[in-house]
Design an enzyme around this catalytic site. Structure first.
Site, mmCIF file in Angstrom:
data_model
loop_
_atom_site.group_PDB
_atom_site.id
_atom_site.type_symbol
_atom_site.label_atom_id
_atom_site.label_comp_id
_atom_site.label_asym_id
_atom_site.label_seq_id
_atom_site.Cartn_x
_atom_site.Cartn_y
_atom_site.Cartn_z
ATOM 1 N N ASN A 297 74.649 14.946 72.854
ATOM 2 C CA ASN A 297 75.682 14.471 71.947
ATOM 3 C C ASN A 297 75.573 15.393 70.729
ATOM 4 O OD1 ASN A 297 77.481 12.983 70.453
ATOM 5 N ND2 ASN A 297 76.503 11.020 70.863
ATOM 6 N N SER B 295 60.591 11.266 76.281
ATOM 7 C CA SER B 295 61.580 12.296 75.970
ATOM 8 C C SER B 295 60.989 13.641 76.331
ATOM 9 C CB SER B 295 61.935 12.233 74.482
ATOM 10 O OG SER B 295 62.513 10.977 74.203
ATOM 11 N N LEU B 296 61.085 13.989 77.595
ATOM 12 C CA LEU B 296 60.457 15.226 78.065
ATOM 13 C C LEU B 296 61.320 16.428 77.680
ATOM 14 C CD1 LEU B 296 57.746 15.194 79.578
ATOM 15 C CD2 LEU B 296 58.995 15.929 81.605
ATOM 16 N N HIS B 297 62.584 16.388 78.094
ATOM 17 C CA HIS B 297 63.585 17.407 77.751
ATOM 18 C C HIS B 297 63.297 18.803 78.279
ATOM 19 C CE1 HIS B 297 65.228 14.211 75.457
ATOM 20 N NE2 HIS B 297 64.541 14.381 74.367
ATOM 21 N N CYS C 182 68.373 16.485 67.299
ATOM 22 C CA CYS C 182 68.545 15.064 66.970
ATOM 23 C C CYS C 182 68.892 14.910 65.493
ATOM 24 C CB CYS C 182 67.250 14.322 67.288
ATOM 25 S SG CYS C 182 67.232 12.612 66.737
ATOM 26 N N SER D 271 60.861 4.218 73.912
ATOM 27 C CA SER D 271 61.095 5.650 74.149
ATOM 28 C C SER D 271 60.261 6.464 73.170
ATOM 29 C CB SER D 271 62.585 5.938 73.956
ATOM 30 O OG SER D 271 62.846 7.306 74.126
ATOM 31 N N CYS E 164 62.844 9.876 60.716
ATOM 32 C CA CYS E 164 61.852 10.213 61.737
ATOM 33 C C CYS E 164 61.127 11.481 61.318
ATOM 34 C CB CYS E 164 62.546 10.443 63.079
ATOM 35 S SG CYS E 164 61.418 10.674 64.474
ATOM 36 N N GLY F 291 63.766 6.913 64.699
ATOM 37 C CA GLY F 291 62.319 6.808 64.573
ATOM 38 C C GLY F 291 61.541 6.966 65.860
ATOM 39 N N GLU F 292 60.240 7.176 65.698
ATOM 40 C CA GLU F 292 59.315 7.302 66.824
ATOM 41 C C GLU F 292 58.508 5.991 66.886
ATOM 42 O OE1 GLU F 292 58.506 9.036 69.496
ATOM 43 O OE2 GLU F 292 56.784 7.708 69.676
ATOM 44 N N CYS G 37 62.814 16.861 65.969
ATOM 45 C CA CYS G 37 63.434 17.477 67.153
ATOM 46 C C CYS G 37 64.763 18.104 66.703
ATOM 47 C CB CYS G 37 63.659 16.438 68.243
ATOM 48 S SG CYS G 37 62.123 15.629 68.765
HETATM 49 N N1 SAH Z 1 61.652 9.004 68.993
HETATM 50 C C1 SAH Z 1 61.916 8.432 70.275
HETATM 51 C C2 SAH Z 1 63.120 7.497 70.338
HETATM 52 C C3 SAH Z 1 64.393 7.870 69.642
HETATM 53 S S1 SAH Z 1 65.621 8.861 70.357
HETATM 54 C C4 SAH Z 1 62.072 9.507 71.304
HETATM 55 O O1 SAH Z 1 62.183 10.674 70.943
HETATM 56 O O2 SAH Z 1 62.039 9.209 72.494
HETATM 57 C C5 SAH Z 1 66.074 8.289 71.940
HETATM 58 C C6 SAH Z 1 66.453 9.419 72.873
HETATM 59 O O3 SAH Z 1 67.664 10.082 72.460
HETATM 60 C C7 SAH Z 1 65.382 10.509 72.947
HETATM 61 O O4 SAH Z 1 65.198 10.904 74.272
HETATM 62 C C8 SAH Z 1 66.014 11.609 72.136
HETATM 63 O O5 SAH Z 1 65.460 12.851 72.451
HETATM 64 C C9 SAH Z 1 67.468 11.487 72.512
HETATM 65 N N2 SAH Z 1 68.396 12.166 71.616
HETATM 66 C C10 SAH Z 1 68.281 12.356 70.291
HETATM 67 N N3 SAH Z 1 69.338 13.027 69.796
HETATM 68 C C11 SAH Z 1 70.152 13.278 70.835
HETATM 69 C C12 SAH Z 1 71.410 13.944 70.977
HETATM 70 N N4 SAH Z 1 72.001 14.486 69.932
HETATM 71 N N5 SAH Z 1 71.952 14.005 72.220
HETATM 72 C C13 SAH Z 1 71.328 13.445 73.277
HETATM 73 N N6 SAH Z 1 70.157 12.801 73.215
HETATM 74 C C14 SAH Z 1 69.556 12.719 72.003
#
Ligand code: SAH
Length: 369
Positions: A318, A239-241, A134, A216, A127, A182-183, A131
């Site tokens: 995670n 994925s707002l976060h 991730c 997503s 990807c 991936g995105e 982020c």
């Molecule tokens: N690229 C897309 C889809 C892949 S990840 C996206 O960002 O939405 C799917 C979800 O898992 C996203 O919300 C991502 O931010 C989240 N994610 C990635 N790594 C993570 C982790 N270590 N713990 C919790 N959520 C995670």
């Protein structure tokens, strides 16, 4: 409209040869004519592939023996091979690590619940979004996946469910989420093709309900608007976060390009056009984005902009190897949920699966490399 694809950080290898699952049924019919075969052979093959999850033409016994090899050569190149299977949650979670002939690795995860079976699929190998929490984000991008590589992840899981090769006996794959590596909106055309084939009725596709497919995204605003205009009813997850640009710029670097206001505006457009509620993902990270004032701010933002059309999914982080970050404690999580709800926005905590098998997005592929 062209969608800007974020720059790849790693080498970009070519896509695999065209496969049956890259094509629509009418494209397969054209291909049959090119091969000097009647177009109805396309329907026969499609019934095997989408109806019985059979991808080996040599096993398609209603095809004349003489053409099975030719069909295989023309439409069924070797794509993904499983290199590792890992189970967790008493067999109710099954993670597969796949490798393609060019050495590309990717993952998918099948999760069985009492009322459904959900497959989490990859849309890219690696990807480019970077982020920091991730595991896939740390890998960088290897390459796009072809539509067929995406569809194949679904076929294999649907077959696993049908044959009862998972805890709980035979069942049906009901849900597909683009939450693996991936995105998806940075591989727009191929992902869209894959969605159509996943959701079209047999024999055009697997016949999985559009509502049960979730895309997503980090928030590629122009691509969200484009998806809203495709006349699909798939669920959009963002994925707002984080409810503020300053922190989001670091947690989700794509925010520097498409800031919150733009992302929320695109989400509104999606909700208006499709009538679908937007799922807002919030990876919950201790002392990073777990403050209760942020819960208030998140709830206010979503209530003001989306009213009842947003649902917040809190995902306890995670932790990925080597990262200092971890999940917030349970009592903070509960308080955060209450604060979001107090603003009139629904909020639930996502069930975490497969923590013991490195199921966080990209973790297994990172180990393999
Ligand atoms: N690229 C897309 C889809 C892949 S990840 C996206 O960002 O939405 C799917 C979800 O898992 C996203 O919300 C991502 O931010 C989240 N994610 C990635 N790594 C993570 C982790 N270590 N713990 C919790 N959520 C995670």
């Amino acid at each position: 409209m062209t969608i800007p694809v974020p720059l790849a950080r790693g080498p970009r290898r070519g896509l695999p040869p065209t496969h049956f699952a890259d094509l629509t049924l009418s494209e397969v019919k054209n291909k049959m004519r090119e091969l000097g075969m009647p177009a109805f052979r396309a329907d026969q093959i499609a019934r095997h592939y989408y109806g019985r999850y059979e991808a080996d033409p040599l096993q398609m016994t209603d095809l004349p023996t003489g053409i099975r090899e030719a069909v295989k050569d023309a439409l069924f190149p070797q794509l993904l091979s499983p290199v590792r299977y890992i189970e967790a949650d008493g067999g109710a979670t099954q993670k597969t690590l796949w490798k393609s002939p060019d050495g590309t690795v990717l993952e998918s995860v099948l999760m069985r619940y009492s009322d459904r079976a959900t497959l989490c699929i990859s849309s890219q190998a690696g990807c480019a979004q970077a982020c920091p929490f991730c595991a896939t984000g740390q890998l960088g991008i290897q390459r796009q996946l072809s539509a067929a590589e995406i569809v194949e992840q679904v076929r294999v899981a649907a077959s696993t469910m049908e044959k009862g090769e998972m805890e709980g006996g035979p069942g049906r794959l009901s849900n597909v989420v683009f939450m693996g590596m991936g995105e998806p909106l940075a591989n727009y055309k191929r992902v869209l093709r894959a969605i159509r084939q996943i959701t079209a009725p047999i024999p055009q596709g697997f016949g999985i309900s559009q509502r049960h497919v979730t895309v997503s995204t980090v928030g590629v605003a122009p691509a969200i608007r484009r998806l809203a205009d495709e006349d699909l009813a798939v669920t959009l997850a963002i994925s707002l976060h984080c409810p503020d640009d300053e922190l989001r710029n670091t947690l989700v670097p794509a925010n520097n390009r498409w800031p919150l206001a733009d992302v929320i505006d695109a989400a509104k457009y999606y909700a208006d056009r499709t009538g679908r509620r937007i799922s807002i993902e919030y990876a919950f990270i201790r002392d990073v984005n777990d403050q209760l004032w942020r819960a208030d701010m998140l709830g206010q933002l979503l209530h003001r902009e989306l009213q009842q059309m947003a649902h917040v999914n809190l995902i306890p982080l995670n932790p990925t190897p080597g990262s200092e970050w971890d999940a917030s404690p349970r009592d903070r999580q509960d308080a955060f949920v209450q604060h979001v709800r107090a603003q009139g926005v629904t909020c639930t905590v996502r069930d975490t699966r497969g923590q013991d098998i490195a199921a966080a997005c990209g973790q297994l592929a990172a180990e393999e490399k």
